[in-house]
Design a protein around this motif. Sequence first.
Motif, PDB file in Angstrom:
ATOM      1  N   TYR A 153     -52.043  24.802 -21.064  1.00  0.00           N
ATOM      2  CA  TYR A 153     -51.796  26.252 -21.887  1.00  0.00           C
ATOM      3  C   TYR A 153     -50.111  25.708 -22.620  1.00  0.00           C
ATOM      4  O   TYR A 153     -49.126  24.598 -21.156  1.00  0.00           O
ATOM      5  CB  TYR A 153     -51.064  27.191 -21.165  1.00  0.00           C
ATOM      6  CG  TYR A 153     -52.542  27.967 -21.608  1.00  0.00           C
ATOM      7  CD1 TYR A 153     -53.656  27.669 -22.474  1.00  0.00           C
ATOM      8  CD2 TYR A 153     -52.653  29.429 -21.718  1.00  0.00           C
ATOM      9  CE1 TYR A 153     -54.750  28.844 -22.334  1.00  0.00           C
ATOM     10  CE2 TYR A 153     -53.836  30.257 -21.677  1.00  0.00           C
ATOM     11  CZ  TYR A 153     -54.769  29.920 -22.057  1.00  0.00           C
ATOM     12  OH  TYR A 153     -55.775  30.777 -22.495  1.00  0.00           O
ATOM     13  N   ARG A 154     -49.536  26.294 -23.485  1.00  0.00           N
ATOM     14  CA  ARG A 154     -47.814  26.276 -23.678  1.00  0.00           C
ATOM     15  C   ARG A 154     -47.299  27.764 -23.572  1.00  0.00           C
ATOM     16  O   ARG A 154     -47.078  27.941 -24.421  1.00  0.00           O
ATOM     17  CB  ARG A 154     -48.133  25.122 -24.989  1.00  0.00           C
ATOM     18  CG  ARG A 154     -48.067  22.725 -24.272  1.00  0.00           C
ATOM     19  CD  ARG A 154     -46.899  22.669 -23.022  1.00  0.00           C
ATOM     20  NE  ARG A 154     -47.784  21.453 -22.884  1.00  0.00           N
ATOM     21  CZ  ARG A 154     -48.411  20.907 -22.744  1.00  0.00           C
ATOM     22  NH1 ARG A 154     -49.076  22.222 -21.813  1.00  0.00           N
ATOM     23  NH2 ARG A 154     -49.004  20.257 -21.521  1.00  0.00           N
ATOM     24  N   CYS A 155     -46.829  28.128 -23.043  1.00  0.00           N
ATOM     25  CA  CYS A 155     -46.596  29.565 -23.677  1.00  0.00           C
ATOM     26  C   CYS A 155     -45.094  29.367 -23.904  1.00  0.00           C
ATOM     27  O   CYS A 155     -44.206  28.728 -22.632  1.00  0.00           O
ATOM     28  CB  CYS A 155     -47.233  30.307 -22.056  1.00  0.00           C
ATOM     29  SG  CYS A 155     -48.500  30.481 -21.469  1.00  0.00           S
ATOM     30  N   SER A 156     -45.082  30.622 -24.765  1.00  0.00           N
ATOM     31  CA  SER A 156     -43.487  30.230 -25.332  1.00  0.00           C
ATOM     32  C   SER A 156     -42.561  30.473 -24.036  1.00  0.00           C
ATOM     33  O   SER A 156     -41.769  29.770 -24.137  1.00  0.00           O
ATOM     34  CB  SER A 156     -43.492  31.308 -26.228  1.00  0.00           C
ATOM     35  OG  SER A 156     -43.493  32.828 -25.867  1.00  0.00           O
ATOM     36  N   TRP A 157     -42.641  32.220 -23.437  1.00  0.00           N
ATOM     37  CA  TRP A 157     -41.562  32.082 -22.029  1.00  0.00           C
ATOM     38  C   TRP A 157     -42.377  31.047 -20.555  1.00  0.00           C
ATOM     39  O   TRP A 157     -41.312  31.959 -19.866  1.00  0.00           O
ATOM     40  CB  TRP A 157     -41.593  33.586 -22.292  1.00  0.00           C
ATOM     41  CG  TRP A 157     -43.361  34.239 -22.436  1.00  0.00           C
ATOM     42  CD1 TRP A 157     -43.414  34.539 -23.633  1.00  0.00           C
ATOM     43  CD2 TRP A 157     -44.251  34.463 -21.339  1.00  0.00           C
ATOM     44  NE1 TRP A 157     -45.242  35.205 -23.119  1.00  0.00           N
ATOM     45  CE2 TRP A 157     -44.874  35.235 -22.282  1.00  0.00           C
ATOM     46  CE3 TRP A 157     -44.887  33.996 -20.102  1.00  0.00           C
ATOM     47  CZ2 TRP A 157     -46.043  35.615 -21.661  1.00  0.00           C
ATOM     48  CZ3 TRP A 157     -45.999  33.943 -19.839  1.00  0.00           C
ATOM     49  CH2 TRP A 157     -47.507  34.816 -20.477  1.00  0.00           C
ATOM     50  N   CYS A 158     -42.986  30.721 -21.134  1.00  0.00           N
ATOM     51  CA  CYS A 158     -43.129  29.652 -19.509  1.00  0.00           C
ATOM     52  C   CYS A 158     -42.303  29.783 -18.402  1.00  0.00           C
ATOM     53  O   CYS A 158     -41.040  29.254 -19.077  1.00  0.00           O
ATOM     54  CB  CYS A 158     -43.627  28.472 -19.742  1.00  0.00           C
ATOM     55  SG  CYS A 158     -44.237  28.063 -18.428  1.00  0.00           S
TER      56      CYS A 158
ATOM     57  N   PRO B 172     -41.515  25.579 -16.699  1.00  0.00           N
ATOM     58  CA  PRO B 172     -41.889  24.248 -17.611  1.00  0.00           C
ATOM     59  C   PRO B 172     -41.657  22.605 -16.682  1.00  0.00           C
ATOM     60  O   PRO B 172     -43.012  21.925 -17.287  1.00  0.00           O
ATOM     61  CB  PRO B 172     -40.596  24.628 -18.509  1.00  0.00           C
ATOM     62  CG  PRO B 172     -40.252  25.130 -17.966  1.00  0.00           C
ATOM     63  CD  PRO B 172     -40.457  25.909 -17.766  1.00  0.00           C
TER      64      PRO B 172
ATOM     65  N   LYS C 114     -52.936  35.399 -21.135  1.00  0.00           N
ATOM     66  CA  LYS C 114     -52.076  35.056 -21.638  1.00  0.00           C
ATOM     67  C   LYS C 114     -51.688  36.152 -23.220  1.00  0.00           C
ATOM     68  O   LYS C 114     -52.655  36.195 -23.963  1.00  0.00           O
ATOM     69  CB  LYS C 114     -51.517  33.818 -21.657  1.00  0.00           C
ATOM     70  CG  LYS C 114     -51.448  32.719 -20.771  1.00  0.00           C
ATOM     71  CD  LYS C 114     -50.587  33.535 -19.572  1.00  0.00           C
ATOM     72  CE  LYS C 114     -50.235  32.303 -18.212  1.00  0.00           C
ATOM     73  NZ  LYS C 114     -49.268  32.894 -17.134  1.00  0.00           N
TER      74      LYS C 114
ATOM     75  N   SER D 138     -47.464  37.283 -27.175  1.00  0.00           N
ATOM     76  CA  SER D 138     -46.066  36.870 -26.964  1.00  0.00           C
ATOM     77  C   SER D 138     -45.828  35.487 -26.712  1.00  0.00           C
ATOM     78  O   SER D 138     -45.650  34.853 -26.905  1.00  0.00           O
ATOM     79  CB  SER D 138     -45.228  37.686 -26.489  1.00  0.00           C
ATOM     80  OG  SER D 138     -45.760  37.712 -25.493  1.00  0.00           O
ATOM     81  N   SER D 139     -47.615  35.092 -26.018  1.00  0.00           N
ATOM     82  CA  SER D 139     -46.366  33.631 -24.854  1.00  0.00           C
ATOM     83  C   SER D 139     -47.353  32.923 -26.755  1.00  0.00           C
ATOM     84  O   SER D 139     -47.096  31.171 -25.991  1.00  0.00           O
ATOM     85  CB  SER D 139     -48.154  33.630 -24.716  1.00  0.00           C
ATOM     86  OG  SER D 139     -49.048  33.184 -24.839  1.00  0.00           O
ATOM     87  N   GLY D 140     -48.183  32.869 -27.836  1.00  0.00           N
ATOM     88  CA  GLY D 140     -48.243  31.908 -28.595  1.00  0.00           C
ATOM     89  C   GLY D 140     -50.002  31.584 -27.705  1.00  0.00           C
ATOM     90  O   GLY D 140     -50.012  30.594 -28.522  1.00  0.00           O
TER      91      GLY D 140
ATOM     92  N   ASP E  31     -37.177  38.279 -19.700  1.00  0.00           N
ATOM     93  CA  ASP E  31     -36.186  37.512 -20.764  1.00  0.00           C
ATOM     94  C   ASP E  31     -34.962  36.482 -19.622  1.00  0.00           C
ATOM     95  O   ASP E  31     -34.084  37.128 -19.643  1.00  0.00           O
ATOM     96  CB  ASP E  31     -35.571  37.866 -22.036  1.00  0.00           C
ATOM     97  CG  ASP E  31     -35.906  38.182 -22.982  1.00  0.00           C
ATOM     98  OD1 ASP E  31     -37.414  37.817 -22.759  1.00  0.00           O
ATOM     99  OD2 ASP E  31     -35.920  39.650 -23.163  1.00  0.00           O
TER     100      ASP E  31
END
Lengths: 240, 240
Positions: free
Chosen positions: A46-51, A54, A138, A141-143, A194
Amino acid sequence: MTAISSQSRTWTRTVPIIEIFGPVIQGEGAMIGRQTHFVRTGGCDYRCSWCDTPYAVLPEDVRQHSVRMSPDEIVRRVQSLNPLTPWVTLSGGNPALHQLAPLVIALQGAGYCVAVETQGSIYRPWLETCDLVTVSPKPPSSGMNPDIDMLSRFVTLPNANLKVVVFDDADFAFARAMHLRYPGTPFYVQVGNDIGSDTAETLLKKLDWLANRTLADPAMCAAIVLPQLHVLLYGNRRGV
Amino acid sequence: MTAISSQSRTWTRTVPIIEIFGPVIQGEGAMIGRQTHFVRTGGCDYRCSWCDTPYAVLPEDVRQHSVRMSPDEIVRRVQSLNPLTPWVTLSGGNPALHQLAPLVIALQGAGYCVAVETQGSIYRPWLETCDLVTVSPKPPSSGMNPDIDMLSRFVTLPNANLKVVVFDDADFAFARAMHLRYPGTPFYVQVGNDIGSDTAETLLKKLDWLANRTLADPAMCAAIVLPQLHVLLYGNRRGV
């Protein structure tokens, strides 16, 4: 002989490890407040926007920062930190990318209970041997676009629980749909934070929002509402 | 006939109720994050220096503010708040001052799980029928001198857990002694808050202190460390 050699290779196979740390206090989910070590594997599908990790996800980071370790080496490292802490939590990245049966057995053999955290995108039979399996599909919002049908395999695990991080209304609707689809599985909703901009005050305000949103929705009457204490307390660090 | 009348009187006997509210999110202990109603009984055999519900303790307050209610009336009131919320938590004061067997059975008969919070000073057989019993022996900072031997009866309850609020080093030593004495019982340490003067920041700092104190003590390796979220979020109110 070939079969035995192949078996032997499996059981000494190394895994890319990003970090091993502990003991810390688990800051979220079903284990909130419990003392645990963390073993973080490298790599994620996965590549979650708020990971928030990273460095355990992006291939270049994983290549640079991971060390390949055998199950025995991992157990020895955990024991050197604190042999008395009862739990070891396998996290990532996505630990289900890897064949961790030998590691789970080695850790349990050394007396540890094993928890695992995964997004529920890849099923592995070794999950069945873990003491606790936290599955965190997810939200929008994670994308990411999770395969919801895949979760039906996870929720049959005896020690499975579902956990959804909620940042906004769309995430809440997603969490609600998950809970309605798998009502027999312990279900956690958790405040999305956040990192970098949140303060203790704003985090608690968000928790208040999520609590009231959940309380007002009859379909969510069995959901458990928690903060992410590790973010509250320690910035981008999973635990104390 | 006399026996039947006497039985009947027992089962319709009223209890002094200070407040019934909910659904809220349980802010502490083994039920942290779960949705529950609260039924607060009046009267207490303790006078803790930092008691956060004196209106349920002091005889004059209890006389003025409580209403005597029968088990059926209590169940109906809870159902009118939200029939779907799975848990009802009996708190006080000390609910173990009262004969609550009829109430527990009535609540369970209406489909609720019943949790109870008590300091462990008075044992009642009806505790055995509750779904969760949180026993919170009071530490030195309370000014009380709990009967530790009495706790041996509570910890044999199948769903018992021990919870100690910690304000300072002496309280921590007390918690440690409790945990060592009853190692088989799930054990929670929880930050003591100064209501009125604490801010979100100071509360989290205290949680950090308690977490690190617990992590550094091998005898406490199985203890679960939690904040009191209801104090963090909502002032002197048990829940959301």
